[in-house]
Design a protein around this motif. Structure first.
Motif, PDB file in Angstrom:
ATOM      1  N   ALA A 304      67.650 -28.576 120.299  1.00 20.63           N
ATOM      2  CA  ALA A 304      68.092 -28.626 121.690  1.00 20.63           C
ATOM      3  C   ALA A 304      67.136 -27.806 122.534  1.00 20.63           C
ATOM      4  CB  ALA A 304      69.511 -28.073 121.810  1.00 20.63           C
ATOM      5  N   CYS A 305      66.879 -28.256 123.749  1.00 21.61           N
ATOM      6  CA  CYS A 305      66.045 -27.506 124.687  1.00 21.61           C
ATOM      7  C   CYS A 305      66.513 -27.827 126.095  1.00 21.61           C
ATOM      8  CB  CYS A 305      64.572 -27.868 124.505  1.00 21.61           C
ATOM      9  SG  CYS A 305      63.457 -26.882 125.536  1.00 21.61           S
ATOM     10  N   PHE A 306      67.087 -26.824 126.775  1.00 26.28           N
ATOM     11  CA  PHE A 306      67.622 -27.054 128.116  1.00 26.28           C
ATOM     12  C   PHE A 306      67.703 -25.727 128.856  1.00 26.28           C
ATOM     13  CE2 PHE A 306      70.974 -26.479 125.026  1.00 26.28           C
ATOM     14  CZ  PHE A 306      71.827 -25.538 125.605  1.00 26.28           C
ATOM     15  N   PRO A 307      67.649 -25.770 130.203  1.00 26.62           N
ATOM     16  CA  PRO A 307      67.784 -24.533 130.985  1.00 26.62           C
ATOM     17  C   PRO A 307      69.225 -24.043 130.968  1.00 26.62           C
ATOM     18  CG  PRO A 307      67.570 -26.425 132.433  1.00 26.62           C
ATOM     19  CD  PRO A 307      67.373 -26.940 131.044  1.00 26.62           C
ATOM     20  N   TYR A 308      69.402 -22.723 130.917  1.00 24.25           N
ATOM     21  CA  TYR A 308      70.751 -22.156 130.871  1.00 24.25           C
ATOM     22  C   TYR A 308      70.711 -20.757 131.452  1.00 24.25           C
ATOM     23  CZ  TYR A 308      75.348 -20.832 129.136  1.00 24.25           C
ATOM     24  OH  TYR A 308      76.661 -20.433 129.059  1.00 24.25           O
ATOM     25  N   PRO A 309      71.730 -20.325 132.224  1.00 21.73           N
ATOM     26  CA  PRO A 309      72.982 -21.036 132.503  1.00 21.73           C
ATOM     27  C   PRO A 309      72.914 -21.993 133.695  1.00 21.73           C
ATOM     28  CG  PRO A 309      73.111 -18.820 133.354  1.00 21.73           C
ATOM     29  CD  PRO A 309      71.787 -18.919 132.662  1.00 21.73           C
ATOM     30  N   THR A 310      71.836 -21.934 134.490  1.00 26.03           N
ATOM     31  CA  THR A 310      71.713 -22.853 135.618  1.00 26.03           C
ATOM     32  C   THR A 310      70.483 -23.713 135.432  1.00 26.03           C
ATOM     33  OG1 THR A 310      70.310 -21.485 137.055  1.00 26.03           O
ATOM     34  CG2 THR A 310      72.682 -21.029 137.088  1.00 26.03           C
ATOM     35  N   ALA A 311      70.385 -24.752 136.236  1.00 23.66           N
ATOM     36  CA  ALA A 311      69.263 -25.689 136.122  1.00 23.66           C
ATOM     37  C   ALA A 311      67.929 -25.049 136.475  1.00 23.66           C
ATOM     38  CB  ALA A 311      69.513 -26.899 137.023  1.00 23.66           C
ATOM     39  N   ASP A 313      67.079 -21.901 135.504  1.00 24.06           N
ATOM     40  CA  ASP A 313      66.722 -20.899 134.500  1.00 24.06           C
ATOM     41  C   ASP A 313      65.687 -21.450 133.528  1.00 24.06           C
ATOM     42  OD1 ASP A 313      68.417 -18.339 134.678  1.00 24.06           O
ATOM     43  OD2 ASP A 313      69.888 -19.920 135.013  1.00 24.06           O
ATOM     44  N   LEU A 314      65.082 -20.539 132.780  1.00 20.97           N
ATOM     45  CA  LEU A 314      64.110 -20.949 131.774  1.00 20.97           C
ATOM     46  C   LEU A 314      64.789 -21.793 130.692  1.00 20.97           C
ATOM     47  CD1 LEU A 314      62.102 -17.637 131.182  1.00 20.97           C
ATOM     48  CD2 LEU A 314      61.254 -19.716 132.274  1.00 20.97           C
ATOM     49  N   PRO A 315      64.131 -22.854 130.228  1.00 23.26           N
ATOM     50  CA  PRO A 315      64.711 -23.637 129.136  1.00 23.26           C
ATOM     51  C   PRO A 315      64.872 -22.797 127.867  1.00 23.26           C
ATOM     52  CG  PRO A 315      62.944 -24.843 130.206  1.00 23.26           C
ATOM     53  CD  PRO A 315      62.893 -23.439 130.739  1.00 23.26           C
ATOM     54  N   VAL A 316      65.947 -23.026 127.161  1.00 25.27           N
ATOM     55  CA  VAL A 316      66.222 -22.353 125.886  1.00 25.27           C
ATOM     56  C   VAL A 316      66.043 -23.370 124.769  1.00 25.27           C
ATOM     57  CG1 VAL A 316      67.941 -21.169 124.480  1.00 25.27           C
ATOM     58  CG2 VAL A 316      67.901 -20.810 126.963  1.00 25.27           C
ATOM     59  N   THR A 317      65.132 -23.090 123.848  1.00 21.54           N
ATOM     60  CA  THR A 317      65.057 -23.895 122.629  1.00 21.54           C
ATOM     61  C   THR A 317      66.006 -23.271 121.616  1.00 21.54           C
ATOM     62  OG1 THR A 317      62.781 -24.594 123.003  1.00 21.54           O
ATOM     63  CG2 THR A 317      63.585 -24.706 120.750  1.00 21.54           C
ATOM     64  N   ARG A 318      66.999 -24.037 121.201  1.00 27.18           N
ATOM     65  CA  ARG A 318      68.047 -23.538 120.306  1.00 27.18           C
ATOM     66  C   ARG A 318      68.008 -24.346 119.024  1.00 27.18           C
ATOM     67  NH1 ARG A 318      73.138 -20.806 120.409  1.00 27.18           N
ATOM     68  NH2 ARG A 318      74.725 -21.790 119.129  1.00 27.18           N
ATOM     69  N   LEU A 319      67.855 -23.656 117.929  1.00 29.60           N
ATOM     70  CA  LEU A 319      67.711 -24.267 116.605  1.00 29.60           C
ATOM     71  C   LEU A 319      68.876 -23.809 115.736  1.00 29.60           C
ATOM     72  CD1 LEU A 319      64.340 -24.194 114.711  1.00 29.60           C
ATOM     73  CD2 LEU A 319      66.455 -23.600 113.547  1.00 29.60           C
ATOM     74  N   VAL A 320      69.522 -24.745 115.058  1.00 29.47           N
ATOM     75  CA  VAL A 320      70.745 -24.418 114.315  1.00 29.47           C
ATOM     76  C   VAL A 320      70.652 -24.896 112.865  1.00 29.47           C
ATOM     77  CG1 VAL A 320      73.229 -24.841 114.136  1.00 29.47           C
ATOM     78  CG2 VAL A 320      72.186 -24.478 116.376  1.00 29.47           C
ATOM     79  N   ILE A 321      70.952 -23.989 111.943  1.00 29.93           N
ATOM     80  CA  ILE A 321      71.084 -24.304 110.516  1.00 29.93           C
ATOM     81  C   ILE A 321      72.541 -24.681 110.252  1.00 29.93           C
ATOM     82  CG2 ILE A 321      70.860 -23.412 108.166  1.00 29.93           C
ATOM     83  CD1 ILE A 321      68.222 -23.531 109.674  1.00 29.93           C
ATOM     84  N   SER A 322      72.766 -25.667 109.405  1.00 34.34           N
ATOM     85  CA  SER A 322      74.138 -26.012 109.036  1.00 34.34           C
ATOM     86  C   SER A 322      74.298 -26.029 107.522  1.00 34.34           C
ATOM     87  CB  SER A 322      74.532 -27.379 109.612  1.00 34.34           C
ATOM     88  OG  SER A 322      74.087 -28.430 108.778  1.00 34.34           O
ATOM     89  N   ALA A 323      75.542 -26.155 107.090  1.00 34.31           N
ATOM     90  CA  ALA A 323      75.824 -26.238 105.656  1.00 34.31           C
ATOM     91  C   ALA A 323      75.343 -27.555 105.062  1.00 34.31           C
ATOM     92  CB  ALA A 323      77.320 -26.074 105.415  1.00 34.31           C
ATOM     93  N   LEU A 324      74.987 -28.526 105.905  1.00 34.57           N
ATOM     94  CA  LEU A 324      74.538 -29.832 105.429  1.00 34.57           C
ATOM     95  C   LEU A 324      73.063 -29.845 105.036  1.00 34.57           C
ATOM     96  CD1 LEU A 324      76.252 -32.146 108.078  1.00 34.57           C
ATOM     97  CD2 LEU A 324      77.049 -31.652 105.762  1.00 34.57           C
ATOM     98  N   HIS A 325      72.310 -28.865 105.486  1.00 30.25           N
ATOM     99  CA  HIS A 325      70.875 -28.881 105.220  1.00 30.25           C
ATOM    100  C   HIS A 325      70.559 -28.543 103.763  1.00 30.25           C
ATOM    101  CE1 HIS A 325      70.497 -28.304 109.732  1.00 30.25           C
ATOM    102  NE2 HIS A 325      69.807 -29.405 109.473  1.00 30.25           N
TER     103      HIS A 325
END
Length: 341
Positions: A304-311, A313-325
């Motif tokens: 995911a990569c999107f500005p937060y909390p407002t449009a 703001d700097l984009p946040v690249t968010r990377l998530v590990i799950s139990a499925l990997h």
């Protein structure tokens, strides 16, 4: 840029006939893809149908709600639980109830909108600065009934929140601390031992727990009073089949949590010099560095990569590990991250 798919992502995502390794979302435990949970859910739908379109306070009541709420309270190691239709509604229901009782509110920085009480709380302080001043602010207020709202962990940008400040609060006032634990319930809840406060935890069940709904954890007497609040009795409940599936699948949640923690530890060993921000034993990793999302996508890895909390703001690249990997998935991700300059 947005990507569309006709399939629920698991460890992979198919979009525009392109297959990516999927490292995003909030399904940390991978419950929506677990074969046992899906089988139990299908059986429950055959029994309950798709919804219960009734007030929880109606003349006829389904036993599964109280049964599941007892199981959820035991799972969270909390005194009592109450389920509602969403995590947002869990927070708003609690806040409106406390507001109705005349409480004065304080908000930690970055508190989720689910806990806002009709106004947008603003703070120029960091969370750490706020923790050093909140006890004095509570001490100096003339109000006797205090509510302090906070999140259990920073999201979407990962940030560790310490709750030692609770032990510094004045003991002569009636203080309730409300914590939105949507991004940590199912992984870990904050440990709070202070005896001078009333603790309420609200959470979405649609993240680690893989169920559309929300839950409120609190002392038994608070839950009983909340059940009689018009905003609870006037709302439709969450899907009973999901709660039946949870009751019949409680053992797999701990199994998936163990898999997740093992994946996190394994991945962290593969990225010793990572530019990602993270916290211990937590599956989300973030950065504001420009270009990482595109670099990963070029190697068929989607985050995911999107500005937060407002449009703006700097984009946040968010990377998530799950139990499925799998380890192979994590090795691939680490390999691509380690060549990022």
């Amino acid at each position: 840029m947005k990507y569309f798919t006709n399939q629920l992502p698991s460890s992979t995502l198919v979009s525009d006939d392109q297959t990516y390794l999927w490292f995003s979302g909030t399904s940390y435990l991978g419950i929506p893809h677990h074969p046992v949970f899906k089988e139990n859910f299908i059986k429950a739908v055959a029994n309950y149908g798709t919804s219960w379109g009734s007030s929880r306070n109606n003349t006829v009541q389904l036993n599964i709600y109280e049964k599941a709420e007892k199981a959820l309270a035991d799972f969270a190691e909390m005194p009592a639980a109450l389920t509602v239709s969403s995590g947002m509604w869990a927070g708003q229901l609690v806040v409106n109830f406390l507001k109705h009782e005349g409480a004065t509110f304080f908000f930690a920085p970055k508190t989720h909108p689910a806990l806002w009480n009709g106004t947008i709380p603003f703070s120029s302080e960091s969370y750490q600065e706020w923790t050093l001043s909140i006890a004095e602010k509570v001490q100096n207020t003339l109000a006797d009934r205090i509510v302090i709202c906070a999140d259990s962990v920073g999201s979407p940008y990962v940030e560790y929140f310490d709750f030692e400040w609770i032990n510094t609060l004045p003991t002569h006032k009636n203080i309730t601390v409300v914590i939105d634990a949507s991004h940590s319930f199912g992984i870990e809840l904050p440990t709070i031992t202070a005896s001078n406060i009333h603790l309420i935890i609200t959470s979405s069940l649609n993240k680690a727990m893989g169920m559309t709904g929300g839950v409120i954890f609190a002392e038994k007497d608070f839950i009983e009073r909340l059940k009689h609040f018009p905003m609870f009795s006037g709302a439709s409940p969450m899907m009973p089949a999901l709660l039946e599936a949870f009751v019949n699948s409680t053992d797999i949640f701990q199994e998936q949590k163990t898999k997740l923690l093992n994946n996190i530890q394994y991945f962290n060993q593969q990225i010793p010099n990572s530019i990602l921000d993270c916290i211990e034993n937590y599956p989300a990793y973030c950065t504001h560095q420009v270009g990482l999302h595109e670099h990963l996508k070029k190697h068929n890895i989607m985050t995911a990569c999107f500005p937060y909390p407002t449009a703006t703001d700097l984009p946040v690249t968010r990377l998530v590990i799950s139990a499925l990997h799998t380890k192979e998935d994590l090795d691939k991700l680490a390999e691509v991250l380690n060549i990022w300059k």
